[in-house]
Design an enzyme around this catalytic site. Structure first.
Site, mmCIF file in Angstrom:
data_model
loop_
_atom_site.group_PDB
_atom_site.id
_atom_site.type_symbol
_atom_site.label_atom_id
_atom_site.label_comp_id
_atom_site.label_asym_id
_atom_site.label_seq_id
_atom_site.Cartn_x
_atom_site.Cartn_y
_atom_site.Cartn_z
ATOM 1 C CG ASP A 37 0.382 9.714 3.040
ATOM 2 O OD1 ASP A 37 0.220 10.862 3.474
ATOM 3 O OD2 ASP A 37 1.485 9.282 2.656
ATOM 4 C CG HIS A 38 -3.105 10.582 -2.407
ATOM 5 N ND1 HIS A 38 -2.959 10.349 -3.749
ATOM 6 C CD2 HIS A 38 -3.658 9.457 -1.896
ATOM 7 C CE1 HIS A 38 -3.407 9.146 -4.048
ATOM 8 N NE2 HIS A 38 -3.837 8.586 -2.930
ATOM 9 N N GLY A 104 4.674 3.007 -3.720
ATOM 10 C CA GLY A 104 4.337 4.386 -4.048
ATOM 11 C C GLY A 104 4.050 4.665 -5.511
ATOM 12 C CD GLU A 105 0.277 5.397 -5.819
ATOM 13 O OE1 GLU A 105 0.351 6.388 -5.062
ATOM 14 O OE2 GLU A 105 -0.307 4.353 -5.509
ATOM 15 C CG ASN A 108 1.027 10.884 -4.031
ATOM 16 O OD1 ASN A 108 0.399 11.934 -4.071
ATOM 17 N ND2 ASN A 108 0.446 9.699 -4.140
#
Length: 319
Positions: A37-38, A104-105, A108
């Site tokens: 998911d991105h 997360g990151e 994104n």
């Protein structure tokens, strides 16, 4: 033996292509699908980024396999919306969906324009999101003012069987935090001794007896050179520590960092080989650590070859 799944990489392939790969994977004998998911890909060479939650409804209708998805609630996604999505997929496809929740990151999540918190604060937010999602799926009315705000939220459509809320962790620290919080653990392939430590941290902090899922990054092609260079083309921006991957803000930054990577640097980070026997041995070693589901992500672009050859030569050996 562990259940072996196929990884649908939205950052690398169009959603319509991934639907075809899911059909091929099921026909070849893969037993589950895991979806990334991105909002952005990791590099311009990957070049895609479809919306996984929209895709999942079509993909799960196309296939009879169980599906999972990894996402980061709390910034790009409000946890109540994730709970609603999980409930909807769980109601339509009973017993066939699990979701993996991580911190997360930045690449994104920063699209919201909000401040990107340090990892410690993101873990606090993740814990709160676990609680919100779990309570909503149980039918509770939720109010919260913490790192996330929820006001008078309640789900009216819920599945008869609650989907598993899996915790996504790369580090021992995060795995330990998730042990008593999540219904299971998902992590990524790395040297066996490092994986053992992640599993140990999860199990000894409340995770004993809970399912373990491993996403294996590999590169398979007809020749060793193709396998190596295919991984180098598509995955050289992804081999850094989580502390680095979580903080970079743009595709351009990832590509700039990738310029310092040499092809041989990917060995040890990605299981690279044109020999099916090599991959069989690797997967068996991962399974011996207790992973019940092993998701195979062929990081190069040769998905049809990978699905076909693994269906013929690898999956039967693992059964």
């Amino acid at each position: 033996m562990a259940l072996i799944g196929y990884h649908a990489s939205h950052e690398q392939f169009k959603p319509s292509e991934l639907l075809q790969y899911v059909e091929q994977a099921e026909a070849a004998g893969f037993q589950a699908i895991n979806s990334s998911d991105h909002f952005f890909p990791w590099s311009e060479r990957q070049g895609q980024s479809g919306f996984a939650l929209a895709w999942l409804g079509a993909a799960m209708r196309t296939s009879s396999l169980p599906f999972g998805m990894v996402c980061a609630p709390g910034q790009r996604y409000h946890p109540a919306i994730i709970a609603q999505a999980v409930a909807t997929l769980g109601e339509m496809f009973p017993g066939r969906f699990w979701i993996s929740l991580g911190s997360g990151e930045a690449i994104n999540e920063k699209i919201t324009g909000q401040e990107w918190p340090p990892k410690k604060e993101r873990n606090i937010r993740l814990k709160e999101c676990f609680g919100v999602i779990r309570q909503l799926l149980e039918g509770q009315c939720v109010n919260l003012k913490g790192t996330v705000t929820v006001e008078n939220a309640k789900l009216y459509t819920r599945p008869d069987v609650r989907p598993l809320l899996i915790g996504a962790a790369i580090s021992e620290e995060t795995a330990a935090m998730l042990g008593g919080l999540a219904d299971g653990l998902i992590t990524i392939s790395k040297p066996l001794e490092e994986l053992k430590q992640v599993v140990h941290a999860f199990r000894t902090n409340g995770g004993e007896g809970k399912p373990l899922i491993l996403k294996v990054q590999l590169s398979y092609a007809r020749t060793e050179e193709e396998a190596l260079m295919g991984a180098y083309d598509q995955w050289r921006t992804n081999i850094f520590q989580g502390s680095v991957l979580g903080e970079l803000r743009t595709v351009e930054q990832f590509d700039a960092l990738g310029e310092f990577v040499k092809p041989e640097d990917l060995r040890g980070k990605v299981d690279i080989s044109a020999d099916p026997a090599f991959h069989i041995e690797k997967i068996r070693a991962y399974a011996e650590l207790g992973f019940e589901r092993i998701i195979l992500h062929n990081v190069n672009r040769k998905q049809e070859l990978f699905i076909s050859d693994f269906g013929e030569k690898v999956l039967p050996a693992l059964r």
